[in-house]
Structure formats: C-alpha cells, structure tokens
Write a protein that holds these residues in place. Structure first.
Motif, short mmCIF file in Angstrom:
data_model
loop_
_atom_site.label_atom_id
_atom_site.label_comp_id
_atom_site.label_asym_id
_atom_site.label_seq_id
_atom_site.Cartn_x
_atom_site.Cartn_y
_atom_site.Cartn_z
N ARG A 338 0.83 -1.20 0.00
CA ARG A 338 0.00 0.00 0.00
C ARG A 338 0.87 1.26 0.00
O ARG A 338 0.50 2.28 -0.59
N GLU A 339 2.04 1.19 0.65
CA GLU A 339 2.95 2.34 0.69
C GLU A 339 3.39 2.75 -0.71
O GLU A 339 3.30 3.92 -1.09
N ARG A 342 0.49 3.87 -3.23
CA ARG A 342 0.07 5.27 -3.10
C ARG A 342 0.94 6.17 -4.00
O ARG A 342 0.43 7.05 -4.70
N ASP A 343 2.25 5.94 -3.98
CA ASP A 343 3.16 6.72 -4.83
C ASP A 343 2.90 6.45 -6.31
O ASP A 343 2.92 7.36 -7.14
N LYS A 346 -0.20 8.18 -7.58
CA LYS A 346 0.07 9.61 -7.82
C LYS A 346 0.78 9.81 -9.15
O LYS A 346 0.44 10.72 -9.92
N GLU A 351 -5.10 8.72 -8.28
CA GLU A 351 -5.23 8.91 -6.83
C GLU A 351 -6.66 8.73 -6.36
O GLU A 351 -6.90 8.22 -5.25
N PHE A 354 -7.31 5.08 -6.03
CA PHE A 354 -6.59 4.54 -4.88
C PHE A 354 -7.32 4.89 -3.57
O PHE A 354 -7.43 4.05 -2.67
N ALA A 355 -7.79 6.11 -3.46
CA ALA A 355 -8.52 6.53 -2.27
C ALA A 355 -9.79 5.69 -2.11
O ALA A 355 -10.17 5.31 -0.99
N GLU A 358 -8.76 2.25 -0.83
CA GLU A 358 -8.46 2.30 0.60
C GLU A 358 -9.74 2.33 1.43
O GLU A 358 -9.83 1.66 2.47
N TYR A 385 -4.38 -5.31 -2.99
CA TYR A 385 -3.70 -4.22 -3.70
C TYR A 385 -2.89 -4.68 -4.90
O TYR A 385 -2.63 -3.88 -5.81
#
Length: 447
Positions: A338-339, A342-343, A346, A351, A354-355, A358, A385
C-alpha cells in the motif's frame, strides 16, 4: 452420441461414489485440508526458511489475533522491504540470495549474484522456439511445460547433490521472467494480431526491470521498483502454503527439480491459491460501476452487505482480498504494498481510484465483522492491492498468476533444497481412512 451418453453415465456414477458423510470426518477426527478445528494448519514439518505469524497461543487454549509478521530466514520482511525502499534500490535479488543461502549478501556478493542471474536469463534455442510455437491462452500451462522441457537441456537433471540443486535453482529463478515475457508476447501476437517483440535481457538491469523491458520496453523507475517489491513479498510464505507443500511432497520422493517445480506451478494455478488478485481487480471494477458515490460510507456498506448475503456481484458471498488463513489483524505484505501503491497512483494520475480502494478496504473489514458477527478478526491480504498495482504498471491480466510464480520460484527452490538436504528425510505420506464397506466379487457373467 453413444460416447457422450457413456461419459454422462460414468459422471453420474462418480457423483455417487465420491460422496462421503460429513459426520465421518468428525467421527475419525480427520484434519480436512490438513487444518485443525481452530483453522490452524496441522504441524507436519520443520523449516528454517520462512515463518508466517498472525496470532499467538494463549494459556488455557485458544488464539489471540496479533498484527501479522512475515520472516525470511529470521529477518522481518518489513525491515528488508523498508531497507530497500529507503535506498530506492531493487531488493528481489537480495531476498533470493538470503532464501537460498541463509545469509544476507554484502555489496560485492549481491552484485555477483545479480550478474549470475542475468547470465542465466537467456533460453536454450529449442525452448525459445517452442514457446513461440505455443498458442495456448494460459501462460501457467506454458510455464509448466517449459520447465519440464528444461530437463532435457540439463546435463545432470536427476543429480540431487547440493551443488547441482543450487545450480538448478539459479537457472530456474533466472529463466522464469524470460519464459513468461516471451509467452505473453506470443499470446498477444497470435490472439490479438499484435507485433511480436523479442527483446534480450539487458546486463545492467535488475530482474524486475529486465522483465518489464522484455515484456513492454517502456516503463518508469517506480514501475520497476514497485514490481520488485511485489516479487520480494511473494518470494516465500512458509512451507505450509499449498504450492510450496506440493513441491516438498514431490521432492520427498527424490524426483528431479523440474518435475517438483512443475507440481508447484500446477498448484499455484488453482483459483483458490494463485488467482485471487484477478478476482479482486474484477470486483474493484464492478464496485466502481455500481457505487455512485465513492466516498459514501453508507452506500458502500450497504453494497458489501448485499455481497456477503449473495445478492449482488457474482453471488459467491465473498469479498475478495479480505481474510487470510493465518493473518488476522493485518497482512504485512498488504501494508508494505500500500505504501508504494500510493506513490504509483500519484504518478499515474489514479489517486481518486486509490482513495476509493483504501476506503473499500476499511469498510469491507468492518462490514464483514458486523454481518458475520462470528468473532473472527479479518484484514485485507496482499491480493487486495496487488492486482490494482499490476494494472497501474500496465501489466495484462494473463500474467498476474505467472508473476506470482516468478517470485515464488525462489521459495520453492529453497524448500526443495531443504527437503532433500535434511538428514532425517522421509517420503511424505499421510494416511486416508477407507470408509467403504467390503464387497464380494461378482463374476462378469453374473453382473
């Protein structure tokens, strides 16, 4: 027509003779699926390779859910991953070295090992040509066939000495990316009429970057590092997962490396094992289309509740990517992925998706607890993910499960090597109790 009728008749007989009363499993204390009554695995062996932790035993019996941990040779995978991510470098080769040898490499050992893998990446001419001739749509089958074919090019295929096992391990780890990339390029050419590209691996690239180069040529640095993390996280998951256990069972007979690894591929291909990330992606697209407000918690909860009650989506009653056989509070692989996801979202301008993903993760866990109300603690798993990440990188669905194999080949080889080098080794042979009554033979003339 006669043949079809006979097949149907035999099928009906199979339905009857395959029936076993569920009460008999309780009567004889059968560990179905090699699972205890509390869902934990039956202890059948010892290993020094990987450890999967999701709960702890409490005094007086029972289990206490704890945050998940995954260890490779005693090292916490979160530490391994964060070390690589902090340096913005590639870590799959380091994990492969660790799992095969038991030690973390220094800088020179790591570079020598990386070059050794690159040197073994190219395919023998006949294997390469056979992949180009295959037009099957399932790349896992092509991978299994190619692995078995590598047996014929091995000068000592049946030698189970340590040196030979290590040589074979390195050869397979190096060749899996090439086989998968070329197999997909051929599928794309034969099925979709696309141009056939055959790119040779580049000496200076990591295994993850080389795979992307052979598959699609154009990719970003973050694409390659994210794929590298996925390979690190999928490289090993203890000796009890189905495909690794299949490799250990097959290896315990003393058979050759290629036959044992082909057994692992066959196991991983199953939808209950290696194909879950594809199902998560399909579910995610369905939710995108059927939930009108991606930030409305009430709407999301209501839809998940209908899914659990088998009213919508595929009516399986499942929320894919939620729950795991061992992990309870959290899957460390999902947290790490997940870390970087997120990048990557972007970078790709995704994004908002992705939101939404989550939020789906959070609401799925809470809705499951509320609807099921069985006291079971569940979390998202790595598949929640991984499929979305593959999609953002631009990888086709046809290679999602093969990518799993491309990583897990490391763990398979490590476990095979351990199985064959353990001094007290024995062929793995569990017992099945027969519950059919004895019959008197009837001569053919009287039937």
């Amino acid at each position: 027509m006669k043949d079809e009728f006979l097949i149907y008749k035999l099928s009906e007989k199979m339905k009857d003779c395959a029936k076993i009363d569920n009460d008999l499993f309780k009567k004889y204390d059968v560990k179905r699926g090699l699972r205890n009554d509390d869902g934990t695995g039956v202890l059948v062996g010892l290993t020094r390779i990987g450890n999967v932790v999701g709960y702890e035993r409490i005094e007086g019996g029972g289990m206490k859910p704890i945050p998940g941990k995954l260890f490779y040779r005693g090292y916490d995978v979160e530490d391994l991953a964060h070390g690589v991510m902090a340096d913005k470098r590639f870590g799959f080769e380091e994990v492969a070295y660790l799992l095969l040898s038991g030690d973390l490499p220094d800088r020179d050992e790591l570079e020598d090992f990386r070059k050794l893998l690159v040197d073994n990446t190219a395919l023998e001419h006949k294997t390469f040509m056979n992949i180009l001739e295959l037009e099957g749509s399932n790349i896992m089958n092509i991978l299994a066939r190619s692995v078995l074919e590598l047996y014929t090019f091995d000068e000592n295929p049946d030698d189970t000495s340590r040196d030979n096992l290590m040589r074979q391990s390195i050869n397979l780890i190096a060749k899996f990316p090439t086989i998968i990339a070329y197999a997909y390029n051929m599928l794309r050419h034969a099925t979709f009429g696309r141009s056939l590209h055959v790119r040779h691996p580049r000496e200076e690239l990591s295994l993850a970057a080389n795979f992307l180069y052979m598959l699609m040529k154009d990719f970003t640095e973050l694409d390659a590092r994210t794929l590298d993390l996925l390979l690190m996280l999928h490289a090993e998951h203890g000796g009890g997962n189905n495909s690794t256990f299949s490799v250990r069972v097959t290896s315990s007979t003393g058979t050759d490396t290629y036959s044992a690894i082909a057994a692992g591929i066959g196991s991983l291909k199953g939808p209950l094992h290696g194909g879950a990330n594809i199902q998560v992606v399909d579910m995610f697209h369905h939710l995108q289309e059927n939930i009108t407000n991606w930030s409305d918690i009430k709407e999301i909860d209501a839809y998940f509740e209908r899914m659990l009650r088998k009213e919508v989506y595929n009516k399986s009653g499942l929320i894919y990517g939620i729950g795991h056989a061992v992990y309870t509070i959290s899957d460390p692989r999902a947290l790490l992925l997940r870390e970087l996801a997120r990048d990557l979202a972007k970078e790709k301008g995704r994004e908002k998706e992705f939101a939404f993903l989550e939020l789906l993760e959070d609401r799925a866990i809470k809705t499951f607890a509320r609807v099921k109300a069985n006291g079971k603690t569940v979390s998202s798993n790595v598949d929640f993910y991984s499929g979305f990440v593959y999609e953002m990188i631009g990888l086709p669905h046809e290679i999602y499960t093969p990518l799993f194999a491309m990583a897990r080949i490391v763990g398979w080889c490590a476990h095979r090597n351990e199985e064959l080098n353990f001094q007290g080794k024995r062929i793995i042979r569990p017992a099945y109790k027969t519950v059919v009554t004895d019959q008197d033979y009837v001569p053919l003339s009287r039937r």
